[in-house]
Write a protein that holds these residues in place. Structure first.
Motif, mmCIF file in Angstrom:
data_model
loop_
_atom_site.group_PDB
_atom_site.id
_atom_site.type_symbol
_atom_site.label_atom_id
_atom_site.label_comp_id
_atom_site.label_asym_id
_atom_site.label_seq_id
_atom_site.Cartn_x
_atom_site.Cartn_y
_atom_site.Cartn_z
ATOM 1 N N VAL A 10 0.893 -1.153 0.000
ATOM 2 C CA VAL A 10 0.000 0.000 0.000
ATOM 3 C C VAL A 10 0.929 1.200 0.000
ATOM 4 C CG1 VAL A 10 -1.733 1.287 1.293
ATOM 5 C CG2 VAL A 10 -1.794 -1.209 1.283
ATOM 6 N N LEU A 12 1.478 5.386 -0.012
ATOM 7 C CA LEU A 12 0.874 6.664 0.325
ATOM 8 C C LEU A 12 1.690 7.797 -0.273
ATOM 9 C CD1 LEU A 12 0.410 5.878 4.121
ATOM 10 C CD2 LEU A 12 -1.353 5.765 2.353
ATOM 11 N N TYR A 24 5.265 5.183 10.659
ATOM 12 C CA TYR A 24 4.643 3.862 10.575
ATOM 13 C C TYR A 24 5.541 2.774 11.176
ATOM 14 C CZ TYR A 24 0.472 5.459 8.286
ATOM 15 O OH TYR A 24 -0.726 6.084 8.042
ATOM 16 N N THR A 28 3.906 0.587 14.141
ATOM 17 C CA THR A 28 3.580 -0.815 13.877
ATOM 18 C C THR A 28 4.648 -1.797 14.333
ATOM 19 O OG1 THR A 28 4.621 -0.809 11.687
ATOM 20 C CG2 THR A 28 2.278 -0.168 11.795
ATOM 21 N N ILE A 51 4.253 -1.069 3.462
ATOM 22 C CA ILE A 51 3.553 0.217 3.485
ATOM 23 C C ILE A 51 4.570 1.204 2.945
ATOM 24 C CG2 ILE A 51 2.454 2.016 4.860
ATOM 25 C CD1 ILE A 51 1.755 -0.128 6.929
ATOM 26 N N LEU A 73 -7.971 6.787 0.015
ATOM 27 C CA LEU A 73 -7.507 5.513 0.561
ATOM 28 C C LEU A 73 -7.270 5.717 2.046
ATOM 29 C CD1 LEU A 73 -5.799 2.705 0.318
ATOM 30 C CD2 LEU A 73 -3.882 4.253 0.130
ATOM 31 N N HIS A 74 -7.541 4.693 2.829
ATOM 32 C CA HIS A 74 -7.124 4.739 4.229
ATOM 33 C C HIS A 74 -6.788 3.331 4.693
ATOM 34 C CE1 HIS A 74 -11.380 3.744 5.079
ATOM 35 N NE2 HIS A 74 -10.889 3.185 6.168
ATOM 36 N N LEU A 75 -6.032 3.264 5.763
ATOM 37 C CA LEU A 75 -5.612 1.997 6.330
ATOM 38 C C LEU A 75 -6.386 1.742 7.611
ATOM 39 C CD1 LEU A 75 -1.757 2.505 5.969
ATOM 40 C CD2 LEU A 75 -3.259 1.234 4.425
ATOM 41 N N ASP A 76 -6.712 0.472 7.877
ATOM 42 C CA ASP A 76 -7.359 0.066 9.117
ATOM 43 C C ASP A 76 -6.372 -0.808 9.891
ATOM 44 O OD1 ASP A 76 -9.718 1.294 8.314
ATOM 45 O OD2 ASP A 76 -10.626 -0.551 7.598
ATOM 46 N N PHE A 77 -6.265 -0.531 11.193
ATOM 47 C CA PHE A 77 -5.380 -1.291 12.065
ATOM 48 C C PHE A 77 -6.172 -1.804 13.255
ATOM 49 C CE2 PHE A 77 -2.628 1.781 9.931
ATOM 50 C CZ PHE A 77 -1.589 0.986 9.499
ATOM 51 N N HIS A 114 -2.839 11.717 6.080
ATOM 52 C CA HIS A 114 -3.671 10.578 5.669
ATOM 53 C C HIS A 114 -4.478 10.056 6.849
ATOM 54 C CE1 HIS A 114 -0.076 10.337 2.987
ATOM 55 N NE2 HIS A 114 -1.038 10.342 2.085
ATOM 56 N N PHE A 116 -6.356 7.340 9.045
ATOM 57 C CA PHE A 116 -6.329 5.892 9.220
ATOM 58 C C PHE A 116 -7.196 5.559 10.424
ATOM 59 C CE2 PHE A 116 -2.690 7.455 11.604
ATOM 60 C CZ PHE A 116 -2.658 6.699 12.755
#
Length: 122
Positions: A10, A12, A24, A28, A51, A73-77, A114, A116
């Protein structure tokens, strides 16, 4: 039947790829990709999922929930504790927009703008 494709990255858009990749990485625990530099940087998991963060001149951060500059676009965690995760991510440079969709999801914005989402398992 095996899948035709699998997610490998993904990416960005941002103004400062290395700074966003470090955010990130810290958030993470993933490893900074060894080829990270000023134009493209990223973090990579043990499974190879990347990422990526790529420099875009004149980058305009998306607006959320507004759509003048759509999020695209977005990320889910998934996290264990929403409040604890939010606190730590804000310490790392994320911000929390005033609007939040509901109690189950927490929307934050990374240092490049961004959005998320965070949620707990189940």
């Amino acid at each position: 039947m095996s899948p035709l494709m699998r997610l490998s990255a993904v990416t960005l858009d941002c103004a400062d790829p290395l700074a966003l990749a470090v955010f990130y990485q810290q958030a993470t625990g993933l490893d900074l990709h060894p080829s990270s530099d000023g134009d493209f940087a990223g973090v990579v998991g043990a499974d190879g999922l990347l990422i990526g963060c790529q420099r875009v001149d004149g980058h305009r951060a998306p607006e959320w929930p507004g759509q003048d500059v759509p999020q695209q676009l977005h990320l889910d965690f998934t996290v264990d504790d929403l409040d604890e995760a939010e606190c730590r991510l804000v310490e790392l440079g994320a911000t929390r927009p005033q609007y939040q969709p509901n109690e189950r999801w927490r929307v934050l914005v990374d240092p490049a703008g961004h959005p998320f989402c965070l949620t707990t398992a189940g």
